[in-house]
Scaffold this motif. Structure first.
Motif, mmCIF file in Angstrom:
data_model
loop_
_atom_site.group_PDB
_atom_site.id
_atom_site.type_symbol
_atom_site.label_atom_id
_atom_site.label_comp_id
_atom_site.label_asym_id
_atom_site.label_seq_id
_atom_site.Cartn_x
_atom_site.Cartn_y
_atom_site.Cartn_z
ATOM 1 N N ALA A 20 57.185 154.450 21.944
ATOM 2 C CA ALA A 20 58.117 154.501 22.601
ATOM 3 C C ALA A 20 59.356 153.889 21.675
ATOM 4 O O ALA A 20 60.721 154.380 22.068
ATOM 5 N N ALA A 21 59.142 153.225 20.751
ATOM 6 C CA ALA A 21 60.726 151.938 20.486
ATOM 7 C C ALA A 21 60.910 152.985 19.350
ATOM 8 O O ALA A 21 62.386 153.650 19.174
ATOM 9 N N THR A 22 60.268 154.392 18.932
ATOM 10 C CA THR A 22 60.682 154.948 17.942
ATOM 11 C C THR A 22 61.475 156.495 18.501
ATOM 12 O O THR A 22 63.065 156.729 18.361
ATOM 13 N N VAL A 23 60.978 156.468 19.982
ATOM 14 C CA VAL A 23 61.555 157.788 20.887
ATOM 15 C C VAL A 23 63.111 157.018 21.267
ATOM 16 O O VAL A 23 64.020 157.859 21.465
ATOM 17 N N ARG A 24 63.024 156.089 21.454
ATOM 18 C CA ARG A 24 64.276 154.867 22.222
ATOM 19 C C ARG A 24 65.153 155.218 20.720
ATOM 20 O O ARG A 24 66.380 155.002 20.935
#
Length: 82
Positions: A20-24
């Motif tokens: 999720a952090a990578t997408v964000r």
């Protein structure tokens, strides 16, 4: 959109899990923000979206909730249709 080799998703190998952090981080990348902002102001609705809206939402006084999560491309397109 031009490819941004510095974007977090571009740096992942094909076997790495996307978090999720990578997408964000990717969506908060400056080039991505600029791309989606331009799309919101210049593209408006896609032709297919406009056709569906005009066909199935004929009462222009009816309330519409556009619960998007982007830069507002659809909202601005709906506003321009009245």
């Amino acid at each position: 959109m031009q490819s941004n080799s510095n974007s977090p998703l571009a740096s992942l190998s094909s076997d790495q899990k996307i978090s999720a952090a990578t997408v964000r981080d990717d969506f908060n990348d400056l080039l991505a923000v600029i791309h989606y902002t331009r799309a919101a102001h210049e593209l408006g609705l896609w032709e297919s979206e406009r056709l569906l809206i005009e066909r199935y939402f004929t009462d222009r006084s009816a309330p519409v909730l556009e619960a998007g999560c982007g830069a507002g491309r659809v909202t601005l397109g709906l506003w321009s249709l009245g």
